[in-house]
Each structure stands twice: as C-alpha cells, then as structure tokens.
Design a protein around this motif. Structure first.
Motif, PDB file in Angstrom:
ATOM      1  N   ALA A 130       0.820  -1.210   0.000  1.00  0.00           N
ATOM      2  CA  ALA A 130       0.000   0.000   0.000  1.00  0.00           C
ATOM      3  C   ALA A 130       0.857   1.263   0.000  1.00  0.00           C
ATOM      4  CB  ALA A 130      -0.924  -0.006   1.213  1.00  0.00           C
ATOM      5  N   VAL A 152      -9.635   0.865  -7.569  1.00  0.00           N
ATOM      6  CA  VAL A 152      -9.225   0.492  -6.212  1.00  0.00           C
ATOM      7  C   VAL A 152     -10.219   1.026  -5.182  1.00  0.00           C
ATOM      8  CG1 VAL A 152      -7.429   0.787  -4.468  1.00  0.00           C
ATOM      9  CG2 VAL A 152      -6.797   0.324  -6.837  1.00  0.00           C
ATOM     10  N   VAL A 153     -10.646   2.266  -5.361  1.00  0.00           N
ATOM     11  CA  VAL A 153     -11.624   2.840  -4.442  1.00  0.00           C
ATOM     12  C   VAL A 153     -12.949   2.088  -4.540  1.00  0.00           C
ATOM     13  CG1 VAL A 153     -12.937   4.923  -3.883  1.00  0.00           C
ATOM     14  CG2 VAL A 153     -10.524   5.097  -4.467  1.00  0.00           C
ATOM     15  N   LEU A 155     -13.374  -1.000  -5.057  1.00  0.00           N
ATOM     16  CA  LEU A 155     -13.281  -2.285  -4.373  1.00  0.00           C
ATOM     17  C   LEU A 155     -13.590  -2.173  -2.882  1.00  0.00           C
ATOM     18  CD1 LEU A 155     -10.086  -3.781  -6.050  1.00  0.00           C
ATOM     19  CD2 LEU A 155     -12.462  -4.420  -6.463  1.00  0.00           C
ATOM     20  N   LEU A 156     -13.607  -0.958  -2.354  1.00  0.00           N
ATOM     21  CA  LEU A 156     -13.928  -0.776  -0.941  1.00  0.00           C
ATOM     22  C   LEU A 156     -15.359  -1.188  -0.614  1.00  0.00           C
ATOM     23  CD1 LEU A 156     -12.222   2.675  -0.230  1.00  0.00           C
ATOM     24  CD2 LEU A 156     -11.516   0.454   0.657  1.00  0.00           C
ATOM     25  N   TYR A 190      -7.962  -8.380   0.404  1.00  0.00           N
ATOM     26  CA  TYR A 190      -9.094  -7.578   0.857  1.00  0.00           C
ATOM     27  C   TYR A 190      -8.675  -6.431   1.772  1.00  0.00           C
ATOM     28  CZ  TYR A 190     -12.845 -10.216  -1.245  1.00  0.00           C
ATOM     29  OH  TYR A 190     -13.706 -10.774  -2.154  1.00  0.00           O
ATOM     30  N   PRO A 193      -7.287  -2.463  -0.728  1.00  0.00           N
ATOM     31  CA  PRO A 193      -8.026  -1.277  -1.199  1.00  0.00           C
ATOM     32  C   PRO A 193      -8.089  -0.155  -0.173  1.00  0.00           C
ATOM     33  CG  PRO A 193      -9.172  -3.261  -1.878  1.00  0.00           C
ATOM     34  CD  PRO A 193      -8.070  -3.697  -0.979  1.00  0.00           C
ATOM     35  N   PHE A 194      -8.462  -0.455   1.044  1.00  0.00           N
ATOM     36  CA  PHE A 194      -8.521   0.585   2.063  1.00  0.00           C
ATOM     37  C   PHE A 194      -7.136   1.136   2.376  1.00  0.00           C
ATOM     38  CE2 PHE A 194      -8.142   1.725   6.582  1.00  0.00           C
ATOM     39  CZ  PHE A 194      -9.008   2.808   6.619  1.00  0.00           C
ATOM     40  N   VAL A 196      -4.440   1.291   0.401  1.00  0.00           N
ATOM     41  CA  VAL A 196      -3.973   2.158  -0.689  1.00  0.00           C
ATOM     42  C   VAL A 196      -4.705   3.493  -0.672  1.00  0.00           C
ATOM     43  CG1 VAL A 196      -3.856   2.381  -3.207  1.00  0.00           C
ATOM     44  CG2 VAL A 196      -3.272   0.205  -2.113  1.00  0.00           C
ATOM     45  N   PHE A 197      -6.002   3.447  -0.450  1.00  0.00           N
ATOM     46  CA  PHE A 197      -6.784   4.682  -0.390  1.00  0.00           C
ATOM     47  C   PHE A 197      -6.293   5.591   0.741  1.00  0.00           C
ATOM     48  CE2 PHE A 197     -10.472   6.895   1.461  1.00  0.00           C
ATOM     49  CZ  PHE A 197     -10.827   7.709   0.401  1.00  0.00           C
TER      50      PHE A 197
END
Length: 316
Positions: A130, A152-153, A155-156, A190, A193-194, A196-197
C-alpha cells in the motif's frame, strides 16, 4: 539711534497631568463576588462532571476485562460455584494453573503461533504494498492512473462475503486451500483497497516543492520514497499497521473457511473448544484473555504513532 529688540521670554510652562487608570486594590474584586463564585463553581462542576463520566466509561470497559482475567485464574469448580468478584475478597482462589495447562495444550499453542504467522506477514505485506502503490498514485505520472485508482476505491464497497466462495474454489484449484498462505493472501487482497486509499490521500498532502527540491538535488524516486516520503508518512503507516493487525488477529470468518485443523488460528481453536466441551471456562477464559492481550500490547506500544496518524491533517 539704535533699534530695540524685543526678547520674548517663555511663560510658565503648562504641565499636562496624565490621568492614569487606578488599579483595583487587592481587596476590591474586579467582578461582583456572586459572579466570580458562580464562574468558579460552574468550572468546577463542569470538570467534575466530565471526570465522572470518563471514570464511568472506563469502569464499563474495564469491568468485563477484569472479570475475564479473574475467571481465567480461578479453578473450574470455583467458577461454577460463585461469581468472579468473590476473588476480590478471597485472593487464594487465584492461580496460574489454567495458563500452564493452556500452554501445554498442543492444539492451543499451535493455534496461537498460526495466528502470529497469519497476522504479522499480512500486516507487513499490506503496509509495504500500500505504501508503494499510494506513492505511485499520488506523485507518479503513468497512463490510466486515475482510472486504476477509481477501481481500487470501488473495491472498498465489495463485501468480504461475496469473494469467499469464488476464492475458495480458486485456492482449491491451485492447492492453497486449508493453508496459512491461503489465509494470508486472502487478507492481503481484501486489506489492500482501504490501505492504498488511506496512504495515497496522506502522501498527496506532502508539499510538492519538497519533492521537487529532492529531485533537483539528484534524488531518484526510490530514494525520495524511502528517505523522504516514508518518514513523513510514519503516523499514517503506523495507524494502518495497527488497524490491519487487529482486524486479522481477531478474524474468525475467513480463517474458519480457509484454514484447516493444522492451520487454524486461535479464534477458530477457541470456537471449536466451545463447540466440543460447552462451557469449558478453564480453557476458554485463559485462551480468550491471551487472545485479547496481544492486540492490547500492540496498541499501547504504538499508541503515540496511532494518535499522530488519527490527528494528521486535522490541524494545518
């Protein structure tokens, strides 16, 4: 005939007396006595009320933890006879025999180390990947960057339950089902995504001038990332690591499906003990307290970085 010169003599000088404000004497109150006493009383009552509420909340949270600790140190007969609070007046009930028996249980000990083998690599991989992806999305220019970040966002919003069955079939086909590696890969997929965001948004707040100055001095992207971005992003990275570790350590759903009897973590092992032996408090209480203490130790060890990460960006 000589002219007469007139010499003007200055008249008496006029002194200007400055009017100075008279400071109130110590015996004279600046405010009416009633108002002053009322303000102090309101502040005292306000602080007392806040302290009382905080103490009440702390007691509500600490009481179950204290009950679990005392129950884990009492014998099964004492727990079946009366409540855990009787140990406060009779400390002779307390011993470490349950913990000694728990650590000698090969199944519980193996489950504890499986939990460590799942939680630590998952946290390290999620934070490392990330951080690299967050820096790339924030400061590197490449085709399709914004579109990939939107994916990516997006996928949250995908629930974990949707991917359980397809990923289980995939892991079964490649031989990862029922292994620690399969559980780790699922949590990494899983958790990214969060992560990286979060890190992308934090890295984007770094001043551009600072990065441009580092590039003008000849710094490569990797050097800028490792020597500049990572130290500045330490609060956010520490907060992410704490959250990720707690999520994985306390997880039971993913481990219950993807781990077999040899790779099951502590949560699944305790659940199986409860299912087999019912209310076996001599095993469940010390096991639950042991499972609880590790996240608490991790949190309190990194709480300074956690608070910095939570407060980051709130004050300019």
């Amino acid at each position: 005939m000589s002219g007469h010169s007139t010499v003007e003599r200055p008249g008496p000088s006029r002194r200007t007396t400055a009017v100075r404000p008279v400071a109130p004497s110590p015996s004279t109150p600046a405010f009416p006595p009633g108002r002053r006493r009322g303000g102090r009383l309101s502040r005292l009552l306000g602080s007392s009320v806040v302290q009382g509420v905080l103490i009440l909340v702390a007691l509500v949270w600490i009481t179950p933890l204290a009950g679990l600790l005392l129950s884990s140190m009492r014998s099964e007969q004492d727990n079946a006879t009366d409540g855990w609070w009787t140990a406060l007046t009779d400390p002779s009930q307390l011993s470490l025999d349950n913990y000694s028996a728990l650590l000698k249980d090969s199944g519980i000990a193996a489950a504890f180390w499986n939990t460590v083998l799942i939680s630590v690599p998952t946290t390290v991989l999620v934070v490392a990947i990330a951080a690299l992806a967050g820096y790339a999305f924030a400061w590197l220019e490449f085709p399709g960057r914004d579109g990939v970040f939107l994916v990516v966002v997006g996928l949250l919003v995908v629930p974990v339950q949707i991917g359980l069955l397809p990923v289980a079939k995939l892991f079964g086909a490649v031989g990862l089902f029922g292994t620690v590696t399969g559980v780790v890969l699922f949590h990494v997929a899983y958790g990214l995504p969060f992560a990286v965001f979060l890190l992308r948004n934090y890295f984007a707040e770094i001043p551009r001038e600072m990065l441009e100055a580092a590039r003008m001095d000849g710094g490569s992207e990797w050097r800028i990332f490792s020597r500049l971005v990572l130290p500045l992003g330490r609060p956010a990275i520490a907060s992410l690591a704490i959250f990720q570790f707690l999520w994985v350590w306390n997880d039971m759903l993913v481990a219950l499906l993807f781990a077999d009897s040899e790779s099951q973590p502590l949560t699944v092992a305790l659940q199986s003990q409860m299912r087999q032996f019912g209310s076996n408090i001599g095993v469940l209480a010390p096991g639950a307290f042991l499972s609880l203490m590790v996240p608490l130790i991790v949190f309190f060890a990194f709480q300074r970085h956690f608070v910095q990460g939570v407060m980051a960006g709130s004050v300019k």
